[in-house]
Scaffold this active site. Sequence first.
Site, PDB file in Angstrom:
ATOM      1  N   ASP A  22      -1.597  -1.113  -3.930  1.00  0.00           N
ATOM      2  CA  ASP A  22      -1.882  -0.342  -5.142  1.00  0.00           C
ATOM      3  C   ASP A  22      -0.689  -0.362  -6.092  1.00  0.00           C
ATOM      4  OD1 ASP A  22      -0.099   1.533  -3.974  1.00  0.00           O
ATOM      5  OD2 ASP A  22      -1.756   2.342  -2.789  1.00  0.00           O
ATOM      6  N   ASP A  33      -4.616  -9.753 -16.324  1.00  0.00           N
ATOM      7  CA  ASP A  33      -5.755 -10.664 -16.256  1.00  0.00           C
ATOM      8  C   ASP A  33      -6.803 -10.214 -17.262  1.00  0.00           C
ATOM      9  OD1 ASP A  33      -7.360 -12.722 -14.812  1.00  0.00           O
ATOM     10  OD2 ASP A  33      -5.935 -12.240 -13.212  1.00  0.00           O
ATOM     11  N   ASP A  44      -9.189 -15.453 -17.519  1.00  0.00           N
ATOM     12  CA  ASP A  44     -10.055 -15.954 -16.463  1.00  0.00           C
ATOM     13  C   ASP A  44     -11.130 -16.895 -17.022  1.00  0.00           C
ATOM     14  OD1 ASP A  44     -10.714 -15.432 -13.554  1.00  0.00           O
ATOM     15  OD2 ASP A  44     -12.658 -14.983 -14.463  1.00  0.00           O
ATOM     16  N   GLU A 102      -7.136 -19.928 -17.799  1.00  0.00           N
ATOM     17  CA  GLU A 102      -7.483 -20.637 -16.568  1.00  0.00           C
ATOM     18  C   GLU A 102      -8.345 -21.804 -17.010  1.00  0.00           C
ATOM     19  OE1 GLU A 102      -9.312 -19.712 -12.168  1.00  0.00           O
ATOM     20  OE2 GLU A 102     -10.274 -18.897 -13.930  1.00  0.00           O
ATOM     21  N   ASP A 111       0.856  -1.190   0.000  1.00  0.00           N
ATOM     22  CA  ASP A 111       0.000   0.000   0.000  1.00  0.00           C
ATOM     23  C   ASP A 111       0.893   1.242   0.000  1.00  0.00           C
ATOM     24  OD1 ASP A 111      -2.021   1.809   0.333  1.00  0.00           O
ATOM     25  OD2 ASP A 111      -2.343   1.378   2.463  1.00  0.00           O
ATOM     26  N   HIS A 154      -4.190 -16.800  -5.861  1.00  0.00           N
ATOM     27  CA  HIS A 154      -5.115 -16.026  -5.030  1.00  0.00           C
ATOM     28  C   HIS A 154      -6.416 -16.777  -4.759  1.00  0.00           C
ATOM     29  CE1 HIS A 154      -6.344 -15.630  -9.104  1.00  0.00           C
ATOM     30  NE2 HIS A 154      -7.508 -15.149  -8.718  1.00  0.00           N
ATOM     31  N   ASP A 155      -6.608 -17.938  -5.368  1.00  0.00           N
ATOM     32  CA  ASP A 155      -7.819 -18.737  -5.131  1.00  0.00           C
ATOM     33  C   ASP A 155      -7.534 -19.957  -4.253  1.00  0.00           C
ATOM     34  OD1 ASP A 155      -9.393 -17.097  -6.745  1.00  0.00           O
ATOM     35  OD2 ASP A 155      -8.943 -18.270  -8.542  1.00  0.00           O
TER      36      ASP A 155
HETATM   37  C1  NOJ Z   1     -11.227 -17.189 -11.342  1.00  0.00           C
HETATM   38  C2  NOJ Z   1     -10.476 -16.164 -10.550  1.00  0.00           C
HETATM   39  O1  NOJ Z   1      -9.158 -16.607 -10.339  1.00  0.00           O
HETATM   40  C3  NOJ Z   1     -11.241 -15.966  -9.280  1.00  0.00           C
HETATM   41  O2  NOJ Z   1     -10.535 -15.205  -8.340  1.00  0.00           O
HETATM   42  C4  NOJ Z   1     -12.561 -15.359  -9.615  1.00  0.00           C
HETATM   43  O3  NOJ Z   1     -13.346 -15.286  -8.444  1.00  0.00           O
HETATM   44  C5  NOJ Z   1     -13.328 -16.186 -10.657  1.00  0.00           C
HETATM   45  N1  NOJ Z   1     -12.497 -16.656 -11.705  1.00  0.00           N
HETATM   46  C6  NOJ Z   1     -14.427 -15.375 -11.282  1.00  0.00           C
HETATM   47  O4  NOJ Z   1     -13.881 -14.393 -12.111  1.00  0.00           O
END
Ligand code: NOJ
Length: 594
Positions: free
Chosen positions: A63, A132, A234, A288, A55, A364-365
Amino acid sequence: MKRRLELLLPLLAACAHTAPPATTPNPPAVEISTPRRAWWKQVVVYQVYPRSFQDSDNNGVGDLRGIVSRLNYIKSLGVDVVWLNPVYQSPNDDNGYDISDYRAIMPEMGTMADFDSLLQGLHRRGIKLVMDLVVNHTSDEHPWFQQSRSSRTNPYRDFYHWWPAERGTPAKRWSFFDEEGSAWRYDSTTQAFYLHYFSRKQPDLKWENPRVRREVYDIMRFWFDKGVDGFRMDVIPFISKDTTFPPLPAAYHGDYVAYYAKGPKVHEYLQEMNREVLSKYDIMTVGEGGGVAVEDALKFVAEDRHELQTFFQFELVDHWGRRPGNWLYPDSSNRSLPALKGIFTKWDSVFATSGWGTVFLGNHDQSRMVSRYGNDTPRYRNASAKMLQTLLLTMRATPYIYDGDELGMANIRFTDIRDYRDLMTINYYNRLKREGGDLREFLAGQAELSRDNGRTPMQWSADSNAGFTAGVPWIRINPDYRMVNVAAEERDTGSVLHYFRRMIQLRKSEPLLVYGKYQLLDRENPEVFAYTRSLQGRTLMVALSFSAKGGMTALPAGYTSGKILINNLASSPLQGTRLELGAYQAVVLELTRD
Ligand code: NOJ
């Protein structure tokens, strides 16, 4: 800056490339199965989750200027490419995966000028930038959707999937994030349902409409013409739908994700995208690939298909330690090293002669890799994080490293729902609460698996808030930051961070680790993952202990000794032709026959 390929070609001839060697012709005497070389196969990608990186204005949210201030650190890692999660204009229902303006930066992240200085700062350092691309859906606050929902005759009506209520309730579609589980949401303005595979605020675009596709290609050109070096796409396999919306065919056995990834025109659209945009630039692409089965992999990435270069496969992260059929709940019995080896080996073989793979263990997922695949207790965190880095950087695939994993950052394991920020956890919790489900069990599971485990701020120092912000962080910081942080690891040559840099250097100095043939050894060994990589008469062996008990294995037949190139522990595991590995030990050896 224009970067279309045709404009670049004369330039490329005139000046040296700062990034890894650009696409080179096949070297002569290479084994038949050696894949064709390309710069995007040789890179190491570092994923930056911008909300949680640094930040700069003390509003508690990371940011773009924050990232700019850390560019020398990123450079010091030795990575070649940064993948940045979405920073576009967004109401942030899903942390930027709900975009309301594809050509603007969200104010929390800064301005377009900040973006430009990030891009230039990376390029000056010889690092590429992958953005992305989120085009299966937009935000419901995108002007297209605002128009679309306003009336049935609006020119944007057909940008989204609508089901008029007079036709009755549409056949069930499952939503990843919806509080009621349905991907159809009734909208009273026009008395129709719209489709949203993700949250209600993420309506799915209708790719069947050629105007939608043209808009997407224009957005892509906008960013490529600015100079970005690629896209991570994505949920790209989901873009095509059977717009008659029949009931889920029985052949899918209730697996909606697999169904979503098999839309009737997905390949037609990707080929069109390639023809119209991708083929015109020297860039990298990674889709993805959720829901893509191994037998369909090459349809997306084989060179002669002219679609994508690579995609992420989710077989490992979807199963390892998760309850079968329900990945919100953990199941520690569902972890077997032979099964994990089988997954890596199967996916390696898919790309042995065509296409190319990727490898990742965190993003991040996902929860943190050291907590999930290693052991984050103080005794083993250091060794097991290094062991997992060794795996990522010795596979025949482009490696993706998630920020913080170079330090061995671990799960925060929230116990209170009020600490969570992820809509997925919160929406499922609310639903369960309404239905009278077991909230304690759910929270215990989320402590291990929630996406927020991977989203806590980067730990820069032992100062307050880990040096991430002087404000109130948008999500709690893992209290272990006092021990696990960049400053401390810089000082300690035995740290996970130092090892990461050495491991990257090893990969970069050994084209064999990129292109060499992969061969699994000792398949059923429950504690050790061992394999060889070979190219042009040289063979390296990688041996990884996945256990606090260590493990035993042996050099492959025909080899009598090995020279250790890297070792995450002080002691050598070599005892003649046997390897006696310590807890979570990882070694890479160059094998010799005498
Ligand atoms: C995959 C992304 O990596 C995730 O973070 C997101 O919530 C979903 N697609 C929907 O865009």
